[in-house]
Enzyme design. Structure first.
Site, PDB file in Angstrom:
ATOM      1  N   LYS A  78      27.943  43.271  38.990  1.00 47.06           N
ATOM      2  CA  LYS A  78      27.461  42.124  39.347  1.00 47.06           C
ATOM      3  C   LYS A  78      25.913  42.211  39.776  1.00 47.06           C
ATOM      4  CE  LYS A  78      32.109  41.454  41.557  1.00 47.06           C
ATOM      5  NZ  LYS A  78      32.973  41.571  42.288  1.00 47.06           N
ATOM      6  N   SER A  86      36.666  42.514  40.309  1.00 47.16           N
ATOM      7  CA  SER A  86      36.176  43.363  41.361  1.00 47.16           C
ATOM      8  C   SER A  86      35.405  44.599  40.810  1.00 47.16           C
ATOM      9  CB  SER A  86      37.604  44.118  41.983  1.00 47.16           C
ATOM     10  OG  SER A  86      36.978  45.104  42.956  1.00 47.16           O
ATOM     11  N   ALA A  87      34.331  45.160  41.517  1.00 41.46           N
ATOM     12  CA  ALA A  87      33.738  46.233  41.176  1.00 41.46           C
ATOM     13  C   ALA A  87      34.387  47.534  41.482  1.00 41.46           C
ATOM     14  CB  ALA A  87      32.116  46.270  42.116  1.00 41.46           C
ATOM     15  N   LYS A 119      27.949  46.529  50.050  1.00 42.63           N
ATOM     16  CA  LYS A 119      29.192  45.609  49.840  1.00 42.63           C
ATOM     17  C   LYS A 119      28.999  44.796  48.430  1.00 42.63           C
ATOM     18  CE  LYS A 119      30.580  44.490  54.356  1.00 42.63           C
ATOM     19  NZ  LYS A 119      30.794  43.289  55.558  1.00 42.63           N
ATOM     20  N   THR A 167      38.527  45.927  52.747  1.00 39.64           N
ATOM     21  CA  THR A 167      38.364  47.586  52.344  1.00 39.64           C
ATOM     22  C   THR A 167      37.060  48.000  53.022  1.00 39.64           C
ATOM     23  OG1 THR A 167      38.291  46.822  50.182  1.00 39.64           O
ATOM     24  CG2 THR A 167      40.085  48.024  50.801  1.00 39.64           C
ATOM     25  N   ASP A 217      37.250  37.927  43.929  1.00 42.76           N
ATOM     26  CA  ASP A 217      36.691  39.377  44.121  1.00 42.76           C
ATOM     27  C   ASP A 217      37.841  40.024  45.062  1.00 42.76           C
ATOM     28  OD1 ASP A 217      34.810  41.267  44.773  1.00 42.76           O
ATOM     29  OD2 ASP A 217      34.336  40.582  46.661  1.00 42.76           O
ATOM     30  N   LEU A 218      37.769  41.395  45.228  1.00 40.71           N
ATOM     31  CA  LEU A 218      38.634  42.161  46.191  1.00 40.71           C
ATOM     32  C   LEU A 218      38.311  42.123  47.373  1.00 40.71           C
ATOM     33  CD1 LEU A 218      41.536  43.200  46.168  1.00 40.71           C
ATOM     34  CD2 LEU A 218      40.549  45.261  45.344  1.00 40.71           C
ATOM     35  N   ASP A 219      37.230  42.964  47.837  1.00 39.43           N
ATOM     36  CA  ASP A 219      37.046  43.624  49.031  1.00 39.43           C
ATOM     37  C   ASP A 219      36.108  42.263  49.606  1.00 39.43           C
ATOM     38  OD1 ASP A 219      36.036  44.953  51.141  1.00 39.43           O
ATOM     39  OD2 ASP A 219      34.409  45.726  50.258  1.00 39.43           O
ATOM     40  N   GLU A 235      33.967  34.806  46.118  1.00 38.07           N
ATOM     41  CA  GLU A 235      33.088  35.782  46.297  1.00 38.07           C
ATOM     42  C   GLU A 235      32.560  36.073  47.622  1.00 38.07           C
ATOM     43  OE1 GLU A 235      31.477  38.626  45.662  1.00 38.07           O
ATOM     44  OE2 GLU A 235      32.254  39.134  43.651  1.00 38.07           O
ATOM     45  N   ASP A 236      32.484  37.225  48.307  1.00 32.56           N
ATOM     46  CA  ASP A 236      31.743  37.249  49.400  1.00 32.56           C
ATOM     47  C   ASP A 236      30.347  37.899  49.389  1.00 32.56           C
ATOM     48  OD1 ASP A 236      32.922  39.933  48.759  1.00 32.56           O
ATOM     49  OD2 ASP A 236      32.333  40.614  51.196  1.00 32.56           O
TER      50      ASP A 236
END
Ligand code: B16
Ligand code: MG
Length: 219
Positions: free
Chosen positions: A145, A114-115, A45, A17, A9-11, A169-170
């Protein structure tokens, strides 16, 4: 489990971010007279931009036409893009770049899941776009997701079966998405926030690729 592909995942995993999303949503919330703090921001998030807009309306108990929602979400995005336009690789989360490089060194494929529709821009600002074999973002998926589409597409683009993929993933919905795609989910955060994760780490700085392989061997 024999790991051949790591999907990130990115953020919240590679970069923080969330603070910029927060500032931009807060600015919009203020215009609409909706109270908005870091607590409300938690709900945003890992969630798509238009779903965030719906949550904001729910928080303010207001209703807007579809057209108005798109207009306001676009305005929020313009502010967000202004914030991230000055972002540099200083903002990478600790250990993220090193972990990606270490995966490549041992031949583990890497994918982004990522979303965010701004993911390509962010990867470029952080100078890490070459560290991914596949980049799947909000522009390439139709289901958010906890639907596993984003991770399944990442695995497919890397040519690796789901059973050999692990997801970092966070967000709770992100771990659910990994499981729905038959993948293990490593939670980046706390056991309290991510009770369903197969493994929990505070951040990628805590883990080596060898350590990850050992942990996953038992799963
Ligand atoms: P955008 P992730 C998500 O990123 C963010 O966590 C979430 O807050 C944001 O609304 C979503 O991307 C969409 O972002 O407006 O840039 O398309 O955690 O999936 O990497
Ligand atoms: Mg996230």
């Amino acid at each position: 489990m024999n790991i051949k592909c790591a999907i990130f995942d990115l953020d919240g995993v590679i970069v923080d971010t969330a603070k910029y999303h927060y500032l931009a949503w807060k600015k919009l919330a203020e215009e609409l007279n909706i109270p908005f703090t870091e607590k409300e921001n938690e709900l945003f998030k890992g969630v798509s931009r238009m779903r965030c807009m719906e949550i904001l309306m729910e928080l303010g108990n207001i209703q807007l036409s579809q057209e108005e929602q798109v207009k306001l979400a676009t305005k929020k995005n313009e502010w967000y893009v202004d914030y991230i336009s000055v972002m540099t690789d200083d903002e990478l989360l600790p250990g993220a770049k090193e972990f990606l490089i270490a995966c490549k060194d041992v031949g583990i494929k890497t994918a982004l899941g990522s979303a965010s529709k701004n993911a390509p821009r962010i990867l470029k600002a952080l100078a890490i776009e070459d560290l991914f074999d596949a980049v799947i973002d909000g522009n390439k998926v139709s289901k958010a997701k906890p639907d596993p589409e984003v991770f399944i597409k990442g695995a497919e683009e890397c040519g690796i079966p789901a059973e050999n993929c692990v997801v970092f993933e966070d967000a709770y919905a992100g771990i659910e998405a990994a499981h729905a795609g038959n993948m293990l989910g490593i939670g980046v955060g706390t056991k309290e926030n991510l009770p369903i994760a197969d493994v929990i780490i505070a951040g990628l700085h805590e883990l080596t690729v060898e350590g990850m392989k050992e942990i996953l061997n038992d799963k």
